[in-house]
Design a protein around this motif. Structure first.
Motif, short mmCIF file in Angstrom:
data_model
loop_
_atom_site.label_atom_id
_atom_site.label_comp_id
_atom_site.label_asym_id
_atom_site.label_seq_id
_atom_site.Cartn_x
_atom_site.Cartn_y
_atom_site.Cartn_z
N UNK A 88 0.82 -1.22 0.00
CA UNK A 88 0.00 0.00 0.00
C UNK A 88 0.85 1.26 0.00
N UNK A 89 2.17 1.14 0.20
CA UNK A 89 3.02 2.34 0.27
C UNK A 89 3.57 2.74 -1.09
N UNK A 90 3.23 2.01 -2.17
CA UNK A 90 3.86 2.24 -3.46
C UNK A 90 3.52 3.61 -4.05
N UNK A 91 4.56 4.28 -4.57
CA UNK A 91 4.40 5.56 -5.27
C UNK A 91 5.28 5.53 -6.52
N UNK A 92 4.90 6.31 -7.53
CA UNK A 92 5.67 6.38 -8.77
C UNK A 92 6.35 7.74 -8.90
N UNK A 93 7.63 7.71 -9.26
CA UNK A 93 8.39 8.95 -9.49
C UNK A 93 9.39 8.69 -10.61
N UNK A 142 13.58 -0.22 5.02
CA UNK A 142 14.31 0.05 3.79
C UNK A 142 13.36 0.74 2.81
N UNK A 143 13.96 1.41 1.81
CA UNK A 143 13.19 1.98 0.71
C UNK A 143 13.57 1.19 -0.53
N UNK A 144 12.60 0.49 -1.11
CA UNK A 144 12.82 -0.38 -2.26
C UNK A 144 12.32 0.30 -3.51
N UNK A 145 13.07 0.19 -4.60
CA UNK A 145 12.65 0.77 -5.87
C UNK A 145 12.52 -0.32 -6.92
N UNK A 180 7.37 15.11 -9.70
CA UNK A 180 8.63 14.53 -10.12
C UNK A 180 9.63 14.29 -9.01
N UNK A 181 9.21 14.34 -7.74
CA UNK A 181 10.11 14.14 -6.62
C UNK A 181 9.55 13.09 -5.67
N UNK A 182 10.47 12.43 -4.95
CA UNK A 182 10.10 11.46 -3.92
C UNK A 182 10.16 12.15 -2.57
N UNK A 183 9.08 11.99 -1.78
CA UNK A 183 8.97 12.61 -0.47
C UNK A 183 8.68 11.54 0.57
N UNK A 184 9.04 11.85 1.81
CA UNK A 184 8.64 11.00 2.93
C UNK A 184 8.04 11.88 4.03
N UNK A 185 6.89 11.45 4.55
CA UNK A 185 6.22 12.14 5.64
C UNK A 185 6.47 11.35 6.92
N UNK A 217 1.76 15.12 17.45
CA UNK A 217 1.06 15.67 16.29
C UNK A 217 1.96 16.56 15.44
N UNK A 218 3.24 16.20 15.39
CA UNK A 218 4.22 16.91 14.57
C UNK A 218 4.46 16.10 13.29
N UNK A 219 4.42 16.77 12.15
CA UNK A 219 4.63 16.14 10.86
C UNK A 219 5.83 16.79 10.18
N UNK A 220 6.82 15.97 9.81
CA UNK A 220 7.97 16.46 9.07
C UNK A 220 7.93 15.91 7.65
N UNK A 221 8.28 16.74 6.68
CA UNK A 221 8.28 16.34 5.27
C UNK A 221 9.70 16.41 4.73
N UNK A 222 10.17 15.26 4.22
CA UNK A 222 11.53 15.14 3.70
C UNK A 222 11.49 14.94 2.19
#
Length: 412
Positions: free
Chosen positions: A233-238, A250-253, A291-296, A303-308
């Motif tokens: 369910x975490x899959x994203x396309x970039x 891990x982050x798998x591509x 066109x970019x990969x992000x991680x929340x 209740x703090x959210x960081x965006x990388x």
């Protein structure tokens, strides 16, 4: 030399012309048709149109009872009517409505003009500029595009620039709910090792020698087995890659061009296994936008959210957002819809809130939402779904004789 110079000038000019106009210019002459179908020109036009992204927003409008569809399958009783709006630089290009069978749809963007729309019972290609919708063949294993347990979309869509080819990928449909995994932080998840399950791929090739005709291939099984414990369910396309996170952080591509799996060596500093034992309320979400990969990184307790953001030099923290003034987001799920340097638009499914964060003023605008809200981006290109050949999509083409019934070329 004069002819070469002329072609270079025409190429430079036409690479800045809207794609909808280019489709008409192909009929001017054989020279124009050849020039505007050349792979170099198509890539040049694509690279320049990426600087002027279009936005397509889909809001669920009403539920419509579909008695005809229910005769074939009782699960098709409900048809959802969506209101679509296409904008460019904040200006409305056109709006329209479309009906989809089932309770869920997902917009998938490859940032190369065409969009993929996965609904409960099938996969469609959509051309927003020309407002054309066409249904793709069902996969041999199952026509369903959402996991039945969690209603997560199991379809990915991307564009391979080097091959001038679209690819639709269907991940394993059913997770084995009896095979759960307890993470070091104590949370039980539905991660599953999928190397025994088959992934299916559908190719859509651009035949540049035939005026950009799109040719749909049959579905085929992916030969490469996946050795990682993916969270499907975490899959994203970039940019031609599909990304997931795994149970062991891990982050798998997955490369759409090579059709191979690998892991990213670079990870955000917050995303490490050894820091999770004492942080039981930490949730991580991958996002793909512009066109970019992000991680929340969302911490339920604070209740703090960081965006990388993943950059060439590594991961950089772009925003830190305090959601303490909103209704508590207890399950940690965040759906980031759009992000700019000074604004972030995201949805909290557990609270039914649509929130816009203003970085310059460090303020939040939040609205209650009671319908599905989706947003994706695409670039302006010279393709058209009127020019699609599905004769190679199945050896039993008669199975899809009702294909034209899914064509919608006019706003309703």
């Amino acid at each position: 030399m004069a002819i070469v110079a002329s072609d270079l000038v025409v190429t430079e000019i036409m690479s800045r012309v809207p794609g909808k106009s280019l489709a008409r210019f192909r009929s001017v002459s054989k020279q124009f048709r050849s020039l505007l179908s050349d792979p170099y020109f198509l890539r040049l036009h694509h690279s320049r149109s990426r600087d002027s992204l279009f936005t397509l927003k889909a809001c669920q409008k009403i539920k419509v009872v579909s008695a005809v569809a229910a005769l074939n399958d009782p699960r098709n009783l409900w048809t959802i009517r969506y209101n679509f709006q296409v904008t460019n630089k904040g200006l409305l290009v056109h709006d329209f409505t479309l009906d989809f069978i089932g309770l869920r749809i997902k917009l998938l963007s490859c940032q190369h003009q065409l969009l993929c729309v996965a609904c409960s019972t099938g996969i469609h290609l959509y051309d927003p500029l020309n407002n054309v919708l066409k249904k793709l063949p069902d996969s041999p294993s199952s026509p369903w595009c959402f996991n039945r347990s969690h209603q997560e979309c199991v379809v990915s869509f991307g564009f391979v620039d080097a091959a001038m080819q679209y690819k639709v990928v269907k991940w394993p449909h059913d997770l084995d709910e009896n095979r759960t995994r307890r993470l070091p932080n104590g949370i039980v998840t539905t991660w599953k090792k999928v190397n025994q399950l088959k992934f299916e791929i559908l190719n859509i090739d651009i035949n540049v020698e035939d005026g950009g005709r799109l040719i749909v291939s049959p579905w085929r099984m992916l030969k490469m087995q996946c050795p990682y414990l993916l969270q499907l369910s975490s899959q994203v396309h970039v940019n031609g890659f599909i990304y997931w996170i795994t149970a062991d952080f891990q982050i798998v591509s997955f490369s759409l061009q090579d059709e191979t799996f690998s892991t990213l060596n670079s990870k955000p500093s917050c995303f490490h296994l050894d820091t999770q034992g004492s942080q039981k309320s930490r949730f991580f979400t991958l996002c793909g936008s512009r066109g970019n990969l992000w991680m929340v990184d969302f911490d339920v307790s604070s209740q703090i959210m960081e965006i990388w953001k993943m950059e060439e030099s590594g991961w950089a923290k772009i925003h830190k957002i305090d959601l303490g003034g909103t209704r508590p987001n207890k399950n940690g799920k965040v759906q980031m819809l759009d992000i700019l340097s000074d604004q972030v638009l995201f949805e909290l499914p557990s609270t039914g809130q649509l929130i816009r964060y203003h970085a310059k003023t460090n303020t939040l605008d939040n609205n209650e939402i009671y319908t599905d809200y989706q947003l994706c981006h695409f670039t302006d290109g010279p393709l058209s779904l009127h020019n699609i050949d599905m004769s190679d999509s199945s050896p039993h083409s008669s199975r899809y004789l009702n294909f034209e019934s899914f064509l919608d070329t006019q706003p309703r």
